[in-house]
Design a protein around this motif. Structure first.
Motif, PDB file in Angstrom:
ATOM      1  N   ARG A 107       0.975  -0.746  -0.028  1.00 42.68           N
ATOM      2  CA  ARG A 107      -0.224   0.137   0.415  1.00 42.68           C
ATOM      3  C   ARG A 107       0.996   1.254  -0.578  1.00 42.68           C
ATOM      4  O   ARG A 107       2.255   1.493   0.445  1.00 42.68           O
ATOM      5  CB  ARG A 107      -0.589   0.282   1.090  1.00 42.68           C
ATOM      6  CG  ARG A 107      -0.145   0.657   2.704  1.00 42.68           C
ATOM      7  CD  ARG A 107      -0.748   0.279   4.228  1.00 42.68           C
ATOM      8  NE  ARG A 107      -0.457   0.999   4.810  1.00 42.68           N
ATOM      9  CZ  ARG A 107      -0.601   0.262   6.073  1.00 42.68           C
ATOM     10  NH1 ARG A 107      -1.937  -0.150   6.164  1.00 42.68           N
ATOM     11  NH2 ARG A 107      -0.406   0.840   6.708  1.00 42.68           N
ATOM     12  N   GLN A 159      -5.185   5.640   1.395  1.00 42.79           N
ATOM     13  CA  GLN A 159      -3.949   4.978   1.073  1.00 42.79           C
ATOM     14  C   GLN A 159      -4.488   3.858  -0.303  1.00 42.79           C
ATOM     15  O   GLN A 159      -6.068   3.913  -0.526  1.00 42.79           O
ATOM     16  CB  GLN A 159      -3.634   3.488   1.717  1.00 42.79           C
ATOM     17  CG  GLN A 159      -5.305   2.885   2.937  1.00 42.79           C
ATOM     18  CD  GLN A 159      -4.903   2.341   4.486  1.00 42.79           C
ATOM     19  OE1 GLN A 159      -3.877   1.166   3.547  1.00 42.79           O
ATOM     20  NE2 GLN A 159      -5.771   2.133   4.894  1.00 42.79           N
ATOM     21  N   THR A 202      -6.858  -1.139   5.701  1.00 39.71           N
ATOM     22  CA  THR A 202      -6.041  -2.067   5.264  1.00 39.71           C
ATOM     23  C   THR A 202      -6.633  -3.397   4.818  1.00 39.71           C
ATOM     24  O   THR A 202      -6.698  -4.288   3.859  1.00 39.71           O
ATOM     25  CB  THR A 202      -4.541  -2.068   5.530  1.00 39.71           C
ATOM     26  OG1 THR A 202      -3.584  -0.608   5.898  1.00 39.71           O
ATOM     27  CG2 THR A 202      -4.314  -3.039   4.762  1.00 39.71           C
TER      28      THR A 202
END
Length: 172
Positions: free
Chosen positions: A13, A28, A73
């Motif tokens: 990322r 991100q 994430t």
């Protein structure tokens, strides 16, 4: 089943804003090809994120923001089981983040060794998932990732090579 440990920043990322640090949890994006590389392991590997998060100690973000960032994430990479992060420069603290919770693992034998190049987060992940260094691999993009892998006794692969390897597999 084997254990795949992945560094996050610069490996799978990067900031969507183009800035050096994430500006907020959703700032991100997936590094090109990282989703393909990660999904190649989903059937036979337990996949876990490992990340130094010095931005907490430096005052760029709070622990709560950092936890939300890791949970985002986990949304971007559904194959990841969980993420371990070290928020302090001394390597004394470690948090394990799942999709719905965060667990503090700071009071273990590895306190003081969590921050990479220390191997504490890698060792904690191996113990929690009942894996040995022989069936564990760590992918990262920085010298401290490589040093942590060597200290933990696990095979290390550079992110650039790992991504190329999986791009080559997909195009053939």
């Amino acid at each position: 089943m084997s254990l795949l440990l992945l560094d996050l920043d610069g490996t799978i990322r990067e900031p969507l804003s183009g800035k050096q640090y994430f500006q907020h949890p959703q700032d991100q994006q997936i590094i090109a090809g990282a989703d393909i590389a990660v999904s190649a392991y989903k059937d036979d590997w337990i996949i876990v994120g490992i990340s130094n998060q010095g931005g907490v100690a430096a005052g760029y973000k709070s622990i709560q923001e950092c936890i939300k960032e890791q949970q985002y994430t986990l949304e971007l990479f559904p194959e990841l089981r969980e993420i371990y992060f070290c928020p302090d420069f001394e390597g004394k603290k470690c948090f394990r983040v799942t999709r719905h919770n965060a667990h503090n693992h700071s009071k273990t034998n590895w306190s003081g060794y969590y921050r990479k190049p220390g191997a504490g987060m890698l060792q904690l992940a191996m113990v929690r998932h009942k894996h040995t260094p022989e069936n564990t691999r760590y992918v990262g993009d920085r010298p401290e990732d490589e040093a942590a892998a060597h200290r933990a006794g696990v095979l290390f692969q550079w992110a650039v090579d790992w991504l190329k390897q999986h791009q080559a597999t997909m195009s053939s």
